[in-house]
Motif scaffolding. Structure first.
Motif, mmCIF file in Angstrom:
data_model
loop_
_atom_site.group_PDB
_atom_site.id
_atom_site.type_symbol
_atom_site.label_atom_id
_atom_site.label_comp_id
_atom_site.label_asym_id
_atom_site.label_seq_id
_atom_site.Cartn_x
_atom_site.Cartn_y
_atom_site.Cartn_z
ATOM 1 N N PRO A 28 0.817 -1.219 0.000
ATOM 2 C CA PRO A 28 0.000 0.000 0.000
ATOM 3 C C PRO A 28 0.848 1.266 0.000
ATOM 4 N N LYS A 29 0.527 2.172 -0.893
ATOM 5 C CA LYS A 29 1.276 3.420 -1.031
ATOM 6 C C LYS A 29 0.531 4.560 -0.346
ATOM 7 N N GLY A 30 1.297 5.561 0.102
ATOM 8 C CA GLY A 30 0.692 6.707 0.774
ATOM 9 C C GLY A 30 1.469 7.980 0.516
ATOM 10 N N ILE A 31 0.909 9.080 0.966
ATOM 11 C CA ILE A 31 1.575 10.382 0.886
ATOM 12 C C ILE A 31 1.429 11.080 2.232
ATOM 13 N N VAL A 50 -2.915 5.307 -4.449
ATOM 14 C CA VAL A 50 -2.582 5.665 -3.069
ATOM 15 C C VAL A 50 -3.678 5.174 -2.123
ATOM 16 N N SER A 51 -3.280 4.568 -1.014
ATOM 17 C CA SER A 51 -4.221 3.992 -0.054
ATOM 18 C C SER A 51 -4.358 4.793 1.233
ATOM 19 N N PHE A 52 -3.323 5.575 1.593
ATOM 20 C CA PHE A 52 -3.359 6.273 2.877
ATOM 21 C C PHE A 52 -2.660 7.618 2.778
ATOM 22 N N ALA A 53 -2.936 8.473 3.756
ATOM 23 C CA ALA A 53 -2.318 9.797 3.792
ATOM 24 C C ALA A 53 -2.128 10.250 5.229
ATOM 25 N N PHE A 54 -1.026 10.935 5.483
ATOM 26 C CA PHE A 54 -0.797 11.655 6.738
ATOM 27 C C PHE A 54 -0.840 13.144 6.433
ATOM 28 N N THR A 197 10.408 -1.766 9.970
ATOM 29 C CA THR A 197 9.710 -0.494 9.912
ATOM 30 C C THR A 197 8.248 -0.739 9.567
ATOM 31 N N THR A 198 7.394 0.208 9.942
ATOM 32 C CA THR A 198 5.973 0.114 9.629
ATOM 33 C C THR A 198 5.656 0.920 8.379
ATOM 34 N N PHE A 199 6.200 2.136 8.314
ATOM 35 C CA PHE A 199 6.065 2.986 7.126
ATOM 36 C C PHE A 199 7.449 3.429 6.672
ATOM 37 N N TRP A 200 7.615 3.528 5.372
ATOM 38 C CA TRP A 200 8.863 4.007 4.795
ATOM 39 C C TRP A 200 8.552 5.215 3.915
ATOM 40 N N GLN A 201 9.089 6.383 4.288
ATOM 41 C CA GLN A 201 9.029 7.570 3.441
ATOM 42 C C GLN A 201 10.254 7.501 2.533
ATOM 43 N N TYR A 202 10.046 7.079 1.283
ATOM 44 C CA TYR A 202 11.177 6.764 0.417
ATOM 45 C C TYR A 202 11.537 7.877 -0.558
ATOM 46 N N ALA A 203 10.718 8.944 -0.639
ATOM 47 C CA ALA A 203 11.038 10.059 -1.537
ATOM 48 C C ALA A 203 10.296 11.306 -1.073
ATOM 49 N N ASN A 204 10.881 12.476 -1.318
ATOM 50 C CA ASN A 204 10.224 13.734 -0.950
ATOM 51 C C ASN A 204 9.495 14.365 -2.125
ATOM 52 N N HIS A 205 9.357 13.628 -3.215
ATOM 53 C CA HIS A 205 8.559 14.069 -4.352
ATOM 54 C C HIS A 205 8.254 12.853 -5.204
ATOM 55 N N GLY A 206 7.285 12.997 -6.079
ATOM 56 C CA GLY A 206 6.922 11.889 -6.940
ATOM 57 C C GLY A 206 5.720 12.232 -7.786
ATOM 58 N N ASN A 208 2.667 11.831 -7.072
ATOM 59 C CA ASN A 208 1.596 12.364 -6.232
ATOM 60 C C ASN A 208 2.130 13.486 -5.346
ATOM 61 N N PRO A 209 1.244 14.326 -4.808
ATOM 62 C CA PRO A 209 1.697 15.452 -3.989
ATOM 63 C C PRO A 209 2.419 15.000 -2.719
ATOM 64 N N GLY A 210 3.288 15.852 -2.217
ATOM 65 C CA GLY A 210 3.939 15.613 -0.935
ATOM 66 C C GLY A 210 5.005 14.537 -0.976
ATOM 67 N N ASP A 211 5.314 14.011 0.218
ATOM 68 C CA ASP A 211 6.299 12.944 0.339
ATOM 69 C C ASP A 211 5.647 11.609 0.007
ATOM 70 N N GLN A 212 6.455 10.681 -0.498
ATOM 71 C CA GLN A 212 5.960 9.392 -0.953
ATOM 72 C C GLN A 212 6.280 8.324 0.089
ATOM 73 N N ASN A 213 5.289 7.505 0.411
ATOM 74 C CA ASN A 213 5.433 6.516 1.470
ATOM 75 C C ASN A 213 4.925 5.157 1.024
ATOM 76 N N VAL A 214 5.324 4.133 1.774
ATOM 77 C CA VAL A 214 4.791 2.795 1.560
ATOM 78 C C VAL A 214 4.601 2.145 2.928
ATOM 79 N N PHE A 215 3.541 1.352 3.058
ATOM 80 C CA PHE A 215 3.249 0.620 4.293
ATOM 81 C C PHE A 215 3.888 -0.753 4.229
ATOM 82 N N ASN A 216 4.498 -1.173 5.300
ATOM 83 C CA ASN A 216 5.175 -2.465 5.355
ATOM 84 C C ASN A 216 4.181 -3.556 5.765
#
Length: 229
Positions: A28-31, A50-54, A197-206, A208-216
């Motif tokens: 699952p990907k997030g921003i 994208v599945s989730f957002a902070f 890790t539970t979430f990985w913020q792997y990029a600060n752009h991409g 989609n808007p904001g930082d790019q994340n993935v759920f472990n």
């Protein structure tokens, strides 16, 4: 969220092994966004996978994000699992005071299956002051003050960010699983105390808007985390 090493509460059952490059493509990907991304097209974000957002809610005890309400509502209407984060200012007030401010302005949690536990985004201090001119032990105490106050109100533990570099303490690993920011093709070594890790913020752009994340984990695990089961 800016370049961050953050922790977020998660149920151990919801977490798989450390995320690698292959998992980054399939899990699952997030921003995460703030007022720096004021006009998010949430329907487009959802349709892109994208599945989730902070979403940034507060900072210290005086700042409320002017875009939090619209971003949170937009993410909800689009069908995303979402949560709020608080940008810490340890030099301005106590951890308890900031946790209460966060809770009062969007940082709460409920077992509805779509709300992620709140995140404490604690970064380096101004002008390169790593610990906001506090000792490592004082920073550990401040983070515990925030974390315990949040837990007392929600029964969930929030994050403690940059724990490894600011406090060098592994004492949060048993309660606050990891959300790591590392902009590389793999996570690499984890801070002391964490085995995954539970979430990985792997990029600060991409794309989609904001930082790019993935759920472990998988989508079911993400929902369990939100529900608190």
């Amino acid at each position: 969220m800016r370049s961050v090493l953050t922790l977020i509460l998660a149920a151990a059952a919801a977490i798989a092994s450390p995320v690698g490059e292959l998992a980054k493509r399939s899990q699952p990907k997030g921003i995460d966004v703030s007022s720096y991304q004021p006009n998010v097209n949430w329907a487009k974000v959802k349709s892109s996978g994208v599945s989730f957002a902070f979403i940034k809610a507060t900072e210290g005890t005086t700042y409320k994000s002017s875009t939090f309400s619209s971003q949170y509502t937009g993410a909800t209407k689009a069908g995303l699992i979402r949560g709020a984060y608080h940008f810490a200012r340890p030099s301005s007030s106590s951890g308890a005071a900031q946790a209460k401010y966060f809770l009062a302005h969007g940082g709460g949690w409920s077992a509805d299956g779509i709300t992620l536990p709140g995140v404490l985004d604690i970064e380096y201090g101004p002008s390169g002051h790593t610990c906001y001119d506090k000792s490592h032990s004082a920073m550990v105490a401040w983070i515990k003050d925030f974390s315990n106050t949040y837990h007392a109100h929600t029964k969930r533990y929030p994050s403690t960010s940059r724990n490894s570099s600011i406090t060098r303490s592994a004492s949060f690993a048993s309660t606050n699983p990891l959300w790591i920011a590392r902009y590389a093709s793999s996570i690499g070594a984890l801070p002391a105390g964490w085995k995954y890790t539970t979430f990985w913020q792997y990029a600060n752009h991409g794309s989609n808007p904001g930082d790019q994340n993935v759920f472990n984990g998988d989508s079911a695990g993400l929902k369990r985390l939100a529900k608190g089961s």
